[in-house]
Design an enzyme around this catalytic site. Structure first.
Site, PDB file in Angstrom:
ATOM      1  N   ARG A   1     -16.367 -17.979  96.712  1.00  0.00           N
ATOM      2  CA  ARG A   1     -15.085 -17.560  96.165  1.00  0.00           C
ATOM      3  C   ARG A   1     -15.367 -16.597  95.019  1.00  0.00           C
ATOM      4  NH1 ARG A   1     -16.422 -19.146  91.948  1.00  0.00           N
ATOM      5  NH2 ARG A   1     -14.464 -18.439  91.106  1.00  0.00           N
ATOM      6  N   GLY A   2     -14.297 -16.122  94.385  1.00  0.00           N
ATOM      7  CA  GLY A   2     -14.489 -15.096  93.357  1.00  0.00           C
ATOM      8  C   GLY A   2     -14.474 -13.745  94.053  1.00  0.00           C
ATOM      9  N   ALA A   3     -13.701 -12.832  93.476  1.00  0.00           N
ATOM     10  CA  ALA A   3     -13.421 -11.568  94.179  1.00  0.00           C
ATOM     11  C   ALA A   3     -14.693 -10.829  94.653  1.00  0.00           C
ATOM     12  CB  ALA A   3     -12.549 -10.689  93.290  1.00  0.00           C
TER      13      ALA A   3
ATOM     14  N   ARG B   1      -8.332 -14.502 102.915  1.00  0.00           N
ATOM     15  CA  ARG B   1      -7.667 -14.734 101.624  1.00  0.00           C
ATOM     16  C   ARG B   1      -6.972 -13.430 101.226  1.00  0.00           C
ATOM     17  NH1 ARG B   1     -10.725 -17.794  97.007  1.00  0.00           N
ATOM     18  NH2 ARG B   1      -8.574 -18.039  96.357  1.00  0.00           N
TER      19      ARG B   1
ATOM     20  N   GLN C   1     -12.125 -24.646  88.862  1.00  0.00           N
ATOM     21  CA  GLN C   1     -13.288 -23.747  88.850  1.00  0.00           C
ATOM     22  C   GLN C   1     -13.932 -23.689  87.467  1.00  0.00           C
ATOM     23  OE1 GLN C   1     -10.350 -22.995  90.239  1.00  0.00           O
ATOM     24  NE2 GLN C   1     -10.536 -21.595  91.955  1.00  0.00           N
TER      25      GLN C   1
ATOM     26  N   ASP D   1      -8.878 -10.616  90.196  1.00  0.00           N
ATOM     27  CA  ASP D   1      -9.021 -10.469  91.650  1.00  0.00           C
ATOM     28  C   ASP D   1      -8.450  -9.159  92.126  1.00  0.00           C
ATOM     29  OD1 ASP D   1      -8.868 -13.466  90.954  1.00  0.00           O
ATOM     30  OD2 ASP D   1      -9.921 -13.319  92.874  1.00  0.00           O
TER      31      ASP D   1
ATOM     32  N   ASN E   1      -4.943 -12.573  88.395  1.00  0.00           N
ATOM     33  CA  ASN E   1      -6.100 -13.484  88.292  1.00  0.00           C
ATOM     34  C   ASN E   1      -5.626 -14.917  88.509  1.00  0.00           C
ATOM     35  OD1 ASN E   1      -8.944 -13.822  87.736  1.00  0.00           O
ATOM     36  ND2 ASN E   1      -8.354 -14.801  85.813  1.00  0.00           N
ATOM     37  N   LYS E   2      -6.534 -15.833  88.430  1.00  0.00           N
ATOM     38  CA  LYS E   2      -6.265 -17.249  88.703  1.00  0.00           C
ATOM     39  C   LYS E   2      -5.029 -17.733  87.959  1.00  0.00           C
ATOM     40  CE  LYS E   2      -8.041 -19.241  90.992  1.00  0.00           C
ATOM     41  NZ  LYS E   2      -7.570 -19.390  92.381  1.00  0.00           N
TER      42      LYS E   2
HETATM   43  O1  MRU Z   1      -9.603 -18.658  93.873  1.00  0.00           O
HETATM   44  P1  MRU Z   1     -10.922 -18.131  93.336  1.00  0.00           P
HETATM   45  O2  MRU Z   1     -11.812 -19.209  92.811  1.00  0.00           O
HETATM   46  O3  MRU Z   1     -11.592 -17.208  94.314  1.00  0.00           O
HETATM   47  O4  MRU Z   1     -10.459 -17.258  92.114  1.00  0.00           O
HETATM   48  C1  MRU Z   1     -11.399 -16.585  91.340  1.00  0.00           C
HETATM   49  C2  MRU Z   1     -10.854 -16.005  90.120  1.00  0.00           C
HETATM   50  O5  MRU Z   1      -9.685 -16.020  89.846  1.00  0.00           O
HETATM   51  C3  MRU Z   1     -11.823 -15.282  89.296  1.00  0.00           C
HETATM   52  O6  MRU Z   1     -11.537 -15.426  87.956  1.00  0.00           O
HETATM   53  C4  MRU Z   1     -11.759 -13.824  89.757  1.00  0.00           C
HETATM   54  O7  MRU Z   1     -12.105 -13.732  91.119  1.00  0.00           O
HETATM   55  C5  MRU Z   1     -12.612 -12.946  89.022  1.00  0.00           C
HETATM   56  S1  MRU Z   1     -14.229 -13.204  89.578  1.00  0.00           S
HETATM   57  C6  MRU Z   1     -15.350 -12.226  88.992  1.00  0.00           C
END
Ligand code: MRU
Length: 366
Positions: free
Chosen positions: A53-55, A90, A202, A243, A253-254
């Site tokens: 996960r994470g962009a 996603r 996370q 993201d 973002n999250k």
């Molecule tokens: O749902 P996730 O865990 O994929 O979400 C990730 C985030 O929101 C991160 O903060 C974002 O991707 C930035 S990652 C470098």
């Protein structure tokens, strides 16, 4: 980054070059396990289930997913099917589309027989580029940290972060955590407030784990604590990842990031967003209206995973049977709440003009 003295990335090709290995993030922080992805379906499921996960890491996994697909069948039909399968995994992280478009543009004109090797090579390059990009974000972010540190006049620098934008969210280094690692390694005294980041935690599970492994002092806080800390002068700066960042500097973002940005603005705390250029969506301006927000399974809210007394990872129910739950995974922080964007090309204001100074070839009118 290192785990018990051994250098790891979050994704790498298997020794025989026919599969891809990833750290299974659904098992952290209690278990460190590596999972092998054998085909495009494995890669797609790994993204959907948030094994990865994470962009930026979603982008790299999608690139390797295309390479795995081409190993099995490099026809035009297989290429289109792999693109569609991975694209649907996603909706928010724009790096996914970026990586898939990159691979498709490379592969389409090639003879079928040349596609698998080319895709494999390009996926590796995308992973390497992500490491370099994050390293640069770390350097630019470190300069920002030093400024705030000097203004403050004494340590420690207290940094609040949300979700996980560390090396686990990228191929290595991280985005928001890269300056933290660099500051720590440079001897700057940094202490991190880690938002737990419900519902998937996370922060509590991943950010706390990786900061701990690197020896960075940190404390996990419930998601509602940040405002109180900021009111009492206990946060010197906030830094988060993103993201998707729009052409006018809105930041998706999250979920919960927006509330932290509001609290930061109200209390005069600088709020920075760290991002690779691959996270900018130049086709979108108004993030609140235009970015689709991922809604995930309500079970992520009604249940929680943890370690029981016997050392087993178990899931338990939090909410009463029959209470429904809503699970919005992301929110949008408008540009006017963001102090600055820390990119691999430098730091700019969160605005069309600011982004235009760093990316003149992509600049849009304000
Ligand atoms: O749902 P996730 O865990 O994929 O979400 C990730 C985030 O929101 C991160 O903060 C974002 O991707 C930035 S990652 C470098």
């Amino acid at each position: 980054m290192k785990i018990d003295g051994k250098a790891y990335r979050t994704i790498w090709p298997s020794a025989d070059g026919r599969a891809v290995e990833v750290i299974d993030q659904t098992r952290l922080p209690h278990r460190f396990e590596v999972l092998t992805l054998h085909d495009v379906e494995d890669a797609a499921r790994a993204i959907e289930r948030m094994v990865v996960r994470g962009a930026p890491l979603i982008g790299a996994t999608a690139a390797y997913g295309m390479a795995l697909a081409m190993r099995a069948d490099a026809s035009d039909a297989a290429l289109a099917a792999a693109y569609e399968r991975l694209f649907g995994t996603r909706p928010t992280a724009v790096n996914l589309r970026w990586a898939l478009d990159d691979l498709r543009a490379l592969l389409r004109p090639l003879p079928v027989a040349a596609r698998a090797d080319a895709a494999w090579r390009r996926a590796g390059e995308i992973a390497d580029e992500d490491v370099e990009v994050c390293r640069r974000i770390g350097e630019h972010g470190l300069a920002v940290f030093r400024e705030v540190f000097e203004r403050k006049g004494q340590g420690p620098l207290r940094v609040l972060t949300h979700c996980n934008a560390g090396w686990l969210a990228t191929v290595d280094w991280g985005t928001a955590l890269a300056p933290i690692y660099m500051a720590h390694d440079a001897g700057l005294s940094v202490e991190v407030w880690v938002d737990e980041t419900r519902p998937r935690n996370q922060g509590a599970a991943l950010t706390a784990w990786e900061l701990g492994r690197h020896g960075v002092p940190h404390r996990v806080i419930a998601d509602n604590v940040g405002g109180h800390l900021m009111q009492h002068g206990l946060v010197d700066l906030c830094i988060v990842g993103t993201d998707r960042t729009t052409a006018q500097g809105d930041v998706c973002n999250k979920i919960g990031t927006y509330l932290k940005a509001l609290a930061a603005k109200a209390n005069g705390v600088p709020f920075y967003v760290a991002l690779p250029h691959t996270t900018i969506d130049w086709t979108v301006r108004d993030g609140v209206r235009e970015i689709p927000i991922e809604e995930r399974d309500a079970r992520e809210v009604t249940h929680i995973q943890g370690l029981d007394a016997a050392g087993e990872v178990v899931e338990v129910r939090l909410t009463p049977e029959g209470s429904d739950a809503a699970n919005y995974a992301f929110d949008v922080t408008p540009a006017n709440l963001v102090t600055g964007l820390i990119t691999d090309r430098g730091v700019c204001s969160a605005s069309a003009e600011g982004l235009g100074t760093l990316f003149p070839d992509r600049a849009v009118a304000s």
